[in-house]
Design an enzyme around this catalytic site. Structure first.
Site, PDB file in Angstrom:
ATOM      1  N   TYR A   1      23.883 -40.185   0.051  1.00  0.00           N
ATOM      2  CA  TYR A   1      23.336 -39.733  -1.229  1.00  0.00           C
ATOM      3  C   TYR A   1      22.360 -38.573  -1.033  1.00  0.00           C
ATOM      4  O   TYR A   1      21.420 -38.402  -1.789  1.00  0.00           O
ATOM      5  CB  TYR A   1      22.653 -40.899  -1.965  1.00  0.00           C
ATOM      6  CG  TYR A   1      23.602 -42.031  -2.342  1.00  0.00           C
ATOM      7  CD1 TYR A   1      24.980 -41.888  -2.220  1.00  0.00           C
ATOM      8  CD2 TYR A   1      23.120 -43.229  -2.835  1.00  0.00           C
ATOM      9  CE1 TYR A   1      25.848 -42.910  -2.563  1.00  0.00           C
ATOM     10  CE2 TYR A   1      23.981 -44.265  -3.192  1.00  0.00           C
ATOM     11  CZ  TYR A   1      25.348 -44.093  -3.044  1.00  0.00           C
ATOM     12  OH  TYR A   1      26.206 -45.118  -3.407  1.00  0.00           O
TER      13      TYR A   1
ATOM     14  N   ASP B   1      32.044 -53.379   7.653  1.00  0.00           N
ATOM     15  CA  ASP B   1      33.205 -54.075   7.076  1.00  0.00           C
ATOM     16  C   ASP B   1      33.150 -55.577   7.384  1.00  0.00           C
ATOM     17  O   ASP B   1      33.423 -56.419   6.525  1.00  0.00           O
ATOM     18  CB  ASP B   1      34.526 -53.439   7.543  1.00  0.00           C
ATOM     19  CG  ASP B   1      34.513 -52.986   8.991  1.00  0.00           C
ATOM     20  OD1 ASP B   1      33.491 -53.188   9.674  1.00  0.00           O
ATOM     21  OD2 ASP B   1      35.528 -52.442   9.461  1.00  0.00           O
TER      22      ASP B   1
END
Ligand code: NAI
Ligand code: MG
Length: 331
Positions: free
Chosen positions: A124, A205
């Site tokens: 971001y 993950d």
């Protein structure tokens, strides 16, 4: 005198903030309020999503409560996300996102975890550009300084929480430079701070899978901006979902509490918005910014009592009012 800058923003932000402010005023009768603008509506009226007056009001108050803002999902010239600007320009480098099992609404017993999300860089960073026609690039920025201050804050919070496990979440097997720097810096800093015995790490993950399979196994999770954003939405399912998920942006001497959810255009104006995420965010402001554990617990206990006694949060078109008043009465 304590001052609070209130930024309701757009959509249900304007509906969930009044009950949260009422709860804060009940536990802090002396609290002085100052309202400020931000968001999409503000952009359309003033040409900026965060006016300078809002930055100034927040700096002066030192503490803020933010509702939610809407963002267009396509590029609008001159527009930048209000909450990202506030986090970056005010140096709110840490985002705390706790998830706890709550009576009734929780789908899994024994969950009590805290996600610490780096808030100032990562995916971001705001650095996106067209490399050529049909190829867009986003730059993921990870700096040693930002990882160090994140890990130092994690050590401080781990101390207050008596952390039994701190899990660094990354993807250093693929993003070896950026995630490698993140992992190594956080690990070194937390080791220096005396936390090596509870330190652990997971690839992002696998962490996502384990948050589904065995959320009670986690205690503190320290991770980068995008991973923290996604994992905290996933994890908040165990605390009753987005309508109950609180967060706190923290900087040095400055804090901005905000529910994890957005402006919820699908239910705005219907009376169905759950104010508990905003109310629990106010409790985080008390705990981590004003060091007022007693009043933070008082609010959390009132929320728990409400949930236990009512058994649900869905009061149809009366939800915002019934839940807000229900918590206020139990304080
Ligand atoms: P959202 O969080 O606004 O809504 C997702 C779903 O959860 C919707 O079905 C909504 O009705 C429900 N929901 C959210 N908060 C609720 C509450 N308090 N009570 C009951 N139900 C609730 O996310 P979405 O739909 O992806 O985004 C909508 C807008 O919000 C977009 O413009 C987005 O950019 C913005 N947004 C802003 C955020 C912020 O201000 N920090 C964070 C996330 C999204
Ligand atoms: Mg999010």
């Amino acid at each position: 005198m304590r001052e609070l800058c209130v930024i309701a923003g757009d959509g249900i932000g304007r509906e969930v903030l009044p009950p949260a402010v009422a709860v804060l005023q009940k536990v802090l009768p002396e609290l002085h309020l100052r309202e400020a603008e931000a968001g999409w509506d503000c952009f359309q009226r003033h040409g900026t999503s965060v006016p300078e007056a809002t930055f100034e009001a927040l700096r002066q108050c030192g503490a803020g409560l933010f509702g939610a803002v809407s963002s267009p999902s396509h590029k609008v010239e001159g527009y930048r996300s209000a909450i990202l600007q506030l986090r970056q320009r005010l140096g709110l480098y840490l985002n705390l996102r706790p998830v706890r099992s709550l009576p009734v609404v929780s789908h899994h017993p024994g969950v009590d975890l805290l996600i610490l999300r780096e808030n100032s860089e990562g995916m971001y960073s705001g650095r996106e550009h067209w490399e050529s026609d049909g190829v867009a690039i986003a730059e993921r920025v990870i700096s040693r300084a930002a990882c160090e201050r994140l890990a130092l804050a994690a050590a401080r919070i781990a101390h207050g929480r008596k952390a039994r496990r701190i899990t660094l979440v990354h993807k250093a097997n693929v993003l070896s430079l950026t995630c490698g720097l993140f992992r190594d810096t956080c690990r070194d800093t937390l080791t220096t701070e005396g936390w090596s015995n509870v330190l652990d790490e997971r690839l992002v993950d696998v962490a996502a899978l384990q948050l589904v399979e065995c959320p009670e196994g986690f205690d503190m999770i320290v991770t980068s901006n995008l991973f923290g954003d996604i994992l905290s939405d996933l994890a908040c399912h165990w605390g009753g979902g987005l309508g109950l998920a609180p967060s706190l942006n923290l900087g040095d001497g400055l804090a901005l509490a905000e529910p994890v959810h957005g402006s919820a255009p699908d239910i705005v104006g219907s009376g169905r918005a759950n104010p508990l995420a905003a109310i629990l965010s106010a409790a985080l402001l008390l705990r981590h910014h004003w060091q007022d554990e007693a009043n933070a617990r008082r609010i959390e206990r009132a929320v728990e009592a409400f949930l236990r006694e009512e058994g649900h949060v869905d009061h149809g078109v009366e939800t915002t009012r019934v839940v807000g008043e229900g918590v206020l009465q139990r304080l």
